[in-house]
Design a protein around this motif. Structure first.
Motif, PDB file in Angstrom:
ATOM      1  N   VAL A  55       0.819  -1.216   0.000  1.00 52.08           N
ATOM      2  CA  VAL A  55       0.000   0.000   0.000  1.00 52.08           C
ATOM      3  C   VAL A  55       0.855   1.269   0.000  1.00 52.08           C
ATOM      4  O   VAL A  55       0.367   2.339  -0.318  1.00 52.08           O
ATOM      5  N   LYS A  56       2.113   1.157   0.368  1.00 51.52           N
ATOM      6  CA  LYS A  56       3.031   2.292   0.309  1.00 51.52           C
ATOM      7  C   LYS A  56       4.341   1.799  -0.259  1.00 51.52           C
ATOM      8  O   LYS A  56       5.013   0.966   0.327  1.00 51.52           O
ATOM      9  N   LYS A  57       4.681   2.309  -1.455  1.00 48.58           N
ATOM     10  CA  LYS A  57       5.853   1.813  -2.155  1.00 48.58           C
ATOM     11  C   LYS A  57       7.116   2.564  -1.765  1.00 48.58           C
ATOM     12  O   LYS A  57       7.071   3.660  -1.216  1.00 48.58           O
ATOM     13  N   TYR A  58       8.235   1.955  -2.088  1.00 50.95           N
ATOM     14  CA  TYR A  58       9.550   2.572  -1.903  1.00 50.95           C
ATOM     15  C   TYR A  58       9.660   3.797  -2.802  1.00 50.95           C
ATOM     16  O   TYR A  58       9.225   3.776  -3.958  1.00 50.95           O
ATOM     17  N   SER A  59      10.243   4.854  -2.295  1.00 60.57           N
ATOM     18  CA  SER A  59      10.386   6.074  -3.084  1.00 60.57           C
ATOM     19  C   SER A  59      11.639   6.820  -2.663  1.00 60.57           C
ATOM     20  O   SER A  59      11.913   6.961  -1.467  1.00 60.57           O
ATOM     21  N   GLU A  60      12.405   7.314  -3.654  1.00 65.25           N
ATOM     22  CA  GLU A  60      13.578   8.136  -3.394  1.00 65.25           C
ATOM     23  C   GLU A  60      13.289   9.605  -3.658  1.00 65.25           C
ATOM     24  O   GLU A  60      14.185  10.434  -3.572  1.00 65.25           O
ATOM     25  N   LEU A  61      12.047   9.943  -3.993  1.00 69.42           N
ATOM     26  CA  LEU A  61      11.707  11.319  -4.296  1.00 69.42           C
ATOM     27  C   LEU A  61      11.873  12.183  -3.048  1.00 69.42           C
ATOM     28  O   LEU A  61      11.377  11.836  -1.980  1.00 69.42           O
TER      29      LEU A  61
ATOM     30  N   GLY B 241      -0.100  -3.323   8.704  1.00 71.70           N
ATOM     31  CA  GLY B 241       0.639  -4.264   7.876  1.00 71.70           C
ATOM     32  C   GLY B 241       2.132  -4.141   8.121  1.00 71.70           C
ATOM     33  O   GLY B 241       2.611  -3.185   8.749  1.00 71.70           O
ATOM     34  N   LEU B 242       2.879  -5.093   7.635  1.00 71.65           N
ATOM     35  CA  LEU B 242       4.322  -5.131   7.847  1.00 71.65           C
ATOM     36  C   LEU B 242       5.015  -3.963   7.148  1.00 71.65           C
ATOM     37  O   LEU B 242       4.751  -3.669   5.989  1.00 71.65           O
ATOM     38  N   TYR B 243       5.923  -3.308   7.882  1.00 73.27           N
ATOM     39  CA  TYR B 243       6.856  -2.368   7.263  1.00 73.27           C
ATOM     40  C   TYR B 243       8.146  -3.139   7.022  1.00 73.27           C
ATOM     41  O   TYR B 243       8.709  -3.750   7.939  1.00 73.27           O
ATOM     42  N   PHE B 244       8.641  -3.114   5.768  1.00 74.85           N
ATOM     43  CA  PHE B 244       9.809  -3.914   5.387  1.00 74.85           C
ATOM     44  C   PHE B 244      10.795  -3.026   4.646  1.00 74.85           C
ATOM     45  O   PHE B 244      10.427  -2.321   3.710  1.00 74.85           O
TER      46      PHE B 244
ATOM     47  N   ASN C  38      15.442  -0.893  -3.017  1.00 74.07           N
ATOM     48  CA  ASN C  38      14.022  -1.132  -3.267  1.00 74.07           C
ATOM     49  C   ASN C  38      13.657  -2.560  -2.841  1.00 74.07           C
ATOM     50  O   ASN C  38      14.071  -3.523  -3.489  1.00 74.07           O
ATOM     51  N   PRO C  39      12.893  -2.735  -1.761  1.00 72.08           N
ATOM     52  CA  PRO C  39      12.593  -4.087  -1.266  1.00 72.08           C
ATOM     53  C   PRO C  39      11.831  -4.944  -2.264  1.00 72.08           C
ATOM     54  O   PRO C  39      12.012  -6.162  -2.294  1.00 72.08           O
TER      55      PRO C  39
END
Length: 213
Positions: free
Chosen positions: A106-112, A191-194, A204-205
């Motif tokens: 629900v929340k993706k990896y981001s470098e922004l 939910g799990l934070y990974f 990026n996981p």
């Protein structure tokens, strides 16, 4: 002191990078470069007199992937070779999924810079058991507001994985775990934070997990 060291590493993983002032499109003298509008892999590579493929691989990417404005790139310092491996290749075995079954991210990896997120957040679905994604050592167990109970595992080649939003932890610091070993139970409403890092550089996981799903 050792526990404090890992806690400081953990803080480095989670602290968001501050939004800096407007960047000039000129190459920075440091080993990092902030992407500006109109940049491309090949254009940036020409500025720093390196191979576009080397530049992309150093950042765990390929030249076919899009760049994002204000993204921070690492720049080769001259010691890197053209055949430099991506961060994912540092993992000697396929990573396992950290939950019992695949759940939606629900929340993706981001470098922004304006919306950084150093890990991924899974939806709280039917999975409650959290498992080790790779074999390693439990180096830190603690609690932090926003992440609840969390675990940091240390793996080979300077890799770390972080598991947050746990209600119960079922491992102890110093314990060696294998891939798929039980780490703990998820919180009932989160939910799990990974997160996966190489030293202090976040990876990026989802890309790390691709080989194991």
């Amino acid at each position: 002191m050792r526990k404090l060291r890992y806690f400081l590493i953990f803080l480095g993983f989670f602290l968001l990078f501050p939004i800096s002032a407007k960047q000039s499109p000129k190459p920075e003298q440091a080993s990092n470069y902030r992407v500006v509008k109109g940049d491309s892999w090949f254009g940036i590579a020409r500025k720093f007199k390196v191979s576009a493929e080397t530049l992309a691989k150093l950042n765990g990417r390929t030249t076919s992937e899009n760049l994002y404005e204000r993204e921070l790139l690492s720049i080769p310092n001259g010691n890197e070779k053209i055949s430099l491996s991506s961060p994912e290749s540092l993992i000697k075995e396929k990573s396992s999924y950290p939950l019992e079954r695949k759940e939606r991210v629900v929340k993706k990896y981001s470098e922004l810079t304006y919306d950084p997120h150093k890990g991924i957040q899974f939806v709280r679905g039917n999975s409650s058991l959290v498992r080790a994604s790779l074999p390693g050592k439990v180096v830190h167990v603690d609690y932090m507001d926003g992440y609840e109970n969390f675990i940091i595992l240390e793996h080979q080649n300077g890799l770390y994985s972080i598991y947050g939003n746990l209600e119960r932890i079922q491992v102890t610091e110093g314990q060696q775990v294998k891939s798929k070993d039980r780490l703990g139970i998820l919180s009932k409403d989160k939910g799990l934070y990974f997160q996966v890092n190489r030293q202090k550089q976040s990876l990026n996981p989802e890309r790390i997990l691709e080989g194991g799903i």
